[in-house]
Motif scaffolding. Structure first.
Motif, PDB file in Angstrom:
ATOM      1  N   UNK A  72     -30.776 -21.840 -15.306  1.00 17.83           N
ATOM      2  CA  UNK A  72     -29.491 -21.800 -16.010  1.00 17.83           C
ATOM      3  C   UNK A  72     -28.494 -22.759 -15.363  1.00 17.83           C
ATOM      4  N   UNK A  73     -27.454 -23.114 -16.143  1.00 19.86           N
ATOM      5  CA  UNK A  73     -26.388 -23.984 -15.673  1.00 19.86           C
ATOM      6  C   UNK A  73     -25.055 -23.234 -15.749  1.00 19.86           C
ATOM      7  N   UNK A  74     -24.053 -23.647 -14.983  1.00 18.63           N
ATOM      8  CA  UNK A  74     -22.738 -23.006 -15.098  1.00 18.63           C
ATOM      9  C   UNK A  74     -22.180 -23.059 -16.526  1.00 18.63           C
ATOM     10  N   UNK A  75     -22.498 -24.101 -17.264  1.00 22.70           N
ATOM     11  CA  UNK A  75     -21.986 -24.269 -18.625  1.00 22.70           C
ATOM     12  C   UNK A  75     -22.572 -23.259 -19.604  1.00 22.70           C
ATOM     13  N   UNK A  76     -23.621 -22.562 -19.200  1.00 24.07           N
ATOM     14  CA  UNK A  76     -24.299 -21.639 -20.119  1.00 24.07           C
ATOM     15  C   UNK A  76     -23.598 -20.283 -20.244  1.00 24.07           C
ATOM     16  N   UNK A  77     -22.656 -20.009 -19.368  1.00 23.91           N
ATOM     17  CA  UNK A  77     -22.072 -18.669 -19.319  1.00 23.91           C
ATOM     18  C   UNK A  77     -20.742 -18.589 -20.057  1.00 23.91           C
ATOM     19  N   UNK A  78     -20.555 -17.508 -20.802  1.00 20.58           N
ATOM     20  CA  UNK A  78     -19.264 -17.220 -21.435  1.00 20.58           C
ATOM     21  C   UNK A  78     -18.806 -15.825 -21.014  1.00 20.58           C
ATOM     22  N   UNK A  79     -17.506 -15.611 -21.054  1.00 16.92           N
ATOM     23  CA  UNK A  79     -16.946 -14.315 -20.663  1.00 16.92           C
ATOM     24  C   UNK A  79     -17.351 -13.267 -21.697  1.00 16.92           C
ATOM     25  N   UNK A  80     -17.715 -12.077 -21.225  1.00 17.31           N
ATOM     26  CA  UNK A  80     -18.173 -11.005 -22.106  1.00 17.31           C
ATOM     27  C   UNK A  80     -17.222  -9.820 -21.976  1.00 17.31           C
ATOM     28  N   UNK A  81     -16.787  -9.302 -23.115  1.00 15.44           N
ATOM     29  CA  UNK A  81     -15.824  -8.185 -23.144  1.00 15.44           C
ATOM     30  C   UNK A  81     -14.538  -8.512 -22.380  1.00 15.44           C
ATOM     31  N   UNK A 108      -3.120  -3.887   3.274  1.00 14.80           N
ATOM     32  CA  UNK A 108      -3.244  -4.739   2.092  1.00 14.80           C
ATOM     33  C   UNK A 108      -2.873  -3.981   0.825  1.00 14.80           C
ATOM     34  N   UNK A 109      -1.903  -4.530   0.100  1.00 15.99           N
ATOM     35  CA  UNK A 109      -1.566  -4.042  -1.234  1.00 15.99           C
ATOM     36  C   UNK A 109      -2.329  -4.917  -2.228  1.00 15.99           C
ATOM     37  N   UNK A 110      -3.219  -4.326  -2.967  1.00 19.08           N
ATOM     38  CA  UNK A 110      -4.086  -5.070  -3.879  1.00 19.08           C
ATOM     39  C   UNK A 110      -3.475  -5.147  -5.264  1.00 19.08           C
ATOM     40  N   UNK A 111      -3.482  -6.340  -5.850  1.00 20.68           N
ATOM     41  CA  UNK A 111      -3.096  -6.530  -7.246  1.00 20.68           C
ATOM     42  C   UNK A 111      -4.309  -7.015  -8.023  1.00 20.68           C
ATOM     43  N   UNK A 112      -4.608  -6.377  -9.138  1.00 21.68           N
ATOM     44  CA  UNK A 112      -5.677  -6.817 -10.020  1.00 21.68           C
ATOM     45  C   UNK A 112      -5.128  -6.932 -11.438  1.00 21.68           C
ATOM     46  N   UNK A 113      -5.373  -8.065 -12.052  1.00 22.74           N
ATOM     47  CA  UNK A 113      -4.904  -8.340 -13.413  1.00 22.74           C
ATOM     48  C   UNK A 113      -6.120  -8.470 -14.316  1.00 22.74           C
ATOM     49  N   UNK A 114      -6.120  -7.766 -15.420  1.00 24.19           N
ATOM     50  CA  UNK A 114      -7.186  -7.871 -16.414  1.00 24.19           C
ATOM     51  C   UNK A 114      -6.583  -8.386 -17.712  1.00 24.19           C
ATOM     52  N   UNK A 115      -6.626  -9.712 -17.904  1.00 25.47           N
ATOM     53  CA  UNK A 115      -5.987 -10.316 -19.073  1.00 25.47           C
ATOM     54  C   UNK A 115      -6.693  -9.967 -20.381  1.00 25.47           C
ATOM     55  N   UNK A 116      -6.025 -10.276 -21.470  1.00 24.06           N
ATOM     56  CA  UNK A 116      -6.553  -9.985 -22.800  1.00 24.06           C
ATOM     57  C   UNK A 116      -7.368 -11.163 -23.336  1.00 24.06           C
ATOM     58  N   UNK A 117      -8.019 -10.926 -24.463  1.00 27.10           N
ATOM     59  CA  UNK A 117      -8.748 -11.998 -25.155  1.00 27.10           C
ATOM     60  C   UNK A 117      -7.806 -13.161 -25.469  1.00 27.10           C
ATOM     61  N   UNK A 118      -6.611 -12.830 -25.944  1.00 23.82           N
ATOM     62  CA  UNK A 118      -5.635 -13.877 -26.278  1.00 23.82           C
ATOM     63  C   UNK A 118      -5.264 -14.707 -25.053  1.00 23.82           C
TER      64      UNK A 118
END
Length: 307
Positions: A102-111, A186-196
């Protein structure tokens, strides 16, 4: 910069002989449209915790924490130079398992799952930060506090922003003493962006286009511009009061209301006011900006050292 990702590669042909060697969980169902039997293979690999292969569409889905995959833990933050190493190690492991190239170009984000993250070093002030964060209200998001200020999240149907005590999280997940020590303060920040949010950077949501410093910077700057802690009464001086002679009674009311906001949850505080009075107090907070004292609680990301 980035942590957990779920991604998919299409048109990946995996021969049946590989599955007989690794003993996956095989799920079978009947496709009502075609009447054909469909199979998927689920594997929990020691290096890649979740692999799902959908035989009928030849889709390979992988979920992995990138820093855990590379470093063994996700306390250490990913750097830009690690991205190419991640793809190399990922593809080597998939070739070992399935004999596929596989190549890096083969992958797309899922969900839409790609966690954008940062660790803020705040020492013993983590509880203070979480307390202040719990009282912030971000546009178009609901503030959700879990447990005794264990987690503060801002959510809507498509995206969320989460803050939590990273050391408590790694203790709960039974990490090593070394990792627990690294997570101290450590104060952790996690961001889960939307499809848009994601399609602004790549309409096909190609992973290689999203795992970039520029993407991390734009997403986090947008969030950090909203994480502004309210001014505290300690900044008031006689000089400032003299400049507000006609508003002294309103300032008294404002200070009393802000003190109640700090001590009492909003849902409870509303019960002690009529709806009109509560709106009036909220408007008063907006209408009289208190002078800003030297900020005790501020969060910053050092964008200059992300390489």
């Amino acid at each position: 910069m980035f942590d957990t990702i779920v991604m998919k590669a299409s048109y990946v042909l995996i021969a049946n002989k590989y599955w007989s060697n690794i003993k996956p969980v095989i799920k079978t169902f009947l496709d009502e449209e075609t009447g054909l039997c469909r199979r998927s293979f689920v594997l929990h690999d020691e290096k890649l915790p979740y692999i799902n292969y959908q035989e009928w569409s030849q889709s390979l889905i992988v979920q992995v924490s990138i820093p855990k995959f590379l470093y063994g833990n996700n306390v250490r933050l990913l750097q830009e130079k690690d991205i190419s190493v991640f793809f190399q190690c990922l593809h080597e492991r998939l070739f070992e398992l399935f004999g596929v190239t596989l190549r890096p170009e083969d992958w797309s984000l899922y969900h839409n799952r790609l966690d954008v993250c940062w660790n803020f070093t705040v020492g013993g002030q983590i509880d203070d930060y979480l307390n202040r964060l719990s009282r912030l209200h971000l546009s178009f998001k609901k503030t959700v506090v879990t447990g005794d200020l264990e987690t503060v999240a801002y959510k809507n149907k498509s995206s969320q922003i989460i803050f939590y005590n990273k050391q408590k999280e790694v203790i709960h997940s039974r990490e090593s003493k070394e990792v627990i020590g690294q997570a101290d303060g450590l104060l952790r920040m996690e961001i889960r962006p939307s499809h848009h949010d994601w399609i602004k950077f790549s309409r096909r949501k190609r992973v290689i286009d999203l795992l970039k410093v520029d993407v991390f910077t734009e997403i986090t700057r947008k969030v950090m511009n909203q994480i502004i802690f309210p001014n505290e009464p300690g900044g008031i001086s006689p000089a400032w009061l003299r400049s507000q002679p006609s508003k002294i009674s309103q300032i008294e009311t404002l200070l009393g209301f802000q003190l109640l906001q700090q001590e009492v949850p909003e849902g409870v505080l509303k019960q002690f006011y009529t709806a009109a009075t509560y709106v009036n107090r909220k408007n008063l907070v907006k209408g009289i900006p208190l002078p800003k004292k030297q900020a005790k609680l501020e969060l910053h990301i050092d964008y200059a050292n992300l390489g």
